[in-house]
Motif scaffolding. Structure first.
Motif, PDB file in Angstrom:
ATOM      1  N   GLU A  75       4.092  -3.034   8.476  1.00 48.94           N
ATOM      2  CA  GLU A  75       5.061  -2.532   7.414  1.00 48.94           C
ATOM      3  C   GLU A  75       6.298  -2.814   7.467  1.00 48.94           C
ATOM      4  O   GLU A  75       6.648  -3.161   6.052  1.00 48.94           O
ATOM      5  N   GLU A  78       6.293  -6.403   5.424  1.00 49.59           N
ATOM      6  CA  GLU A  78       5.967  -5.977   4.155  1.00 49.59           C
ATOM      7  C   GLU A  78       7.399  -5.910   3.343  1.00 49.59           C
ATOM      8  O   GLU A  78       7.705  -6.434   2.194  1.00 49.59           O
ATOM      9  N   ASN A  83       7.497  -6.725  -0.294  1.00 44.71           N
ATOM     10  CA  ASN A  83       6.389  -5.741  -0.697  1.00 44.71           C
ATOM     11  C   ASN A  83       5.222  -6.080  -1.543  1.00 44.71           C
ATOM     12  O   ASN A  83       4.898  -5.486  -2.418  1.00 44.71           O
ATOM     13  N   ARG A  88      -0.500  -5.876   4.259  1.00 41.01           N
ATOM     14  CA  ARG A  88      -1.235  -4.403   4.292  1.00 41.01           C
ATOM     15  C   ARG A  88      -2.781  -4.662   3.938  1.00 41.01           C
ATOM     16  O   ARG A  88      -3.378  -4.205   4.933  1.00 41.01           O
TER      17      ARG A  88
END
Length: 290
Positions: A75, A78, A83, A88
């Motif tokens: 997480e 990312e 992102n 993920r």
């Protein structure tokens, strides 16, 4: 709660190759993708490790396909790398290989549950729980194992043990409860300086409001948990699970009745142990006696 194997901790003190398969293709692929994204963003491993609040050793181990990526690492990576969703999605297909070096085969499932549990309870009558061990204490444990742990793996074991302790500081709303027998803290493992370091470390890690440490005094006598150490947790979905461990084995317990019984024993012992304030006072006195 832990860190099957040696002293709570799931750490495997020897290179048991029959229990540790080679790196999986998916693990190596995930690591390569993560490294490529990091390098594309212009971060060195050290810079990236600081950015995601993991050690450089952990980042390197994941990128080289030596260990599974923690959910928190995925997480944070990312977020740090734009992102894109690539990490993920890729993490869902990673299978375990040498990324589990340092974790006993029987402890791995519990270690995964431990990372996301909404509460963790540990009763220990053998050694200081892995989540509370000082570096000197943990190293003494690993160095004393039979068969002898190879020097090439000792640092990996140490890094994993210390890394697990980050949970106590990173998950400040998760309650951690420890009940430990007094004789555990009286057992000598080194010179007075190393013993004092151990006490200081335990007192520091048990200081946050979400961490409760209770000591069962010697004069408490016999009690309901004498069958051995046990760990309990609650999952985000409200399921309660337990874990018990012995010589070269461990057992994840999901049977509702059995888990309920172990919870009753733990709660009973909690009422018999010293409260948190008195427990800290006892550890401070033991430290002062050195």
């Amino acid at each position: 709660m832990a860190d099957g194997g040696v002293a709570d901790g799931g750490d495997l003190p020897c290179g048991e190759t029959d229990r540790e398969p080679g790196p999986s293709d998916s693990l190596r692929t995930f690591g390569a993708v993560m490294q490529a994204l990091r390098e594309h963003a212009g971060y060195s491993r050290t810079e990236f490790a600081n950015l995601v609040s993991f050690s450089k050793h952990t980042v390197e181990s994941v990128e080289l396909g030596r260990r599974m990526p923690d959910v928190a690492l995925v997480e944070r990576s990312e977020e740090a790398l734009g992102n894109t969703g690539a990490l993920r999605k890729a993490s869902q297909y990673v299978t375990r290989g040498r990324g589990d070096v340092g974790l006993a085969a029987w402890f791995r499932q519990w270690a995964r549950l431990e990372r996301v549990a909404v509460s963790l309870c540990t009763y220990e009558c053998r050694l200081v729980p892995g989540l509370l061990q000082s570096e000197g204490y943990a190293r003494a444990v690993f160095e004393g194992t039979v068969p002898v742990a190879p020097d090439s793996l000792l640092e990996d074991f140490m890094a994993r043990r210390m890394e697990r302790q980050r949970m106590l500081f990173e998950r400040l709303t998760t309650p951690f409860s420890f009940i430990v027998e007094e004789h555990v803290f009286r057992r000598r493992f080194g010179d007075p300086e190393r013993m004092r370091e151990m006490f200081d470390h335990v007192l520091e890690l048990s200081a946050p409001r979400n961490v409760t440490l209770q000591v069962v005094p010697l004069e408490a006598g016999l009690h309901a948990c004498l069958d051995g150490p046990v760990q309990l947790l609650e999952t985000p979905k409200g399921q309660r699970l337990a874990y018990s461990e012995g010589q070269q084995n461990g057992r994840l317990i999901s049977d509702v009745k059995e888990v309920s019984l172990l919870c009753q024993r733990y709660d009973t012992l909690r009422s018999q142990a010293l409260n948190a304030k008195d427990s800290r006072g006892l550890l401070e006195r033991l430290r002062g006696e050195l």
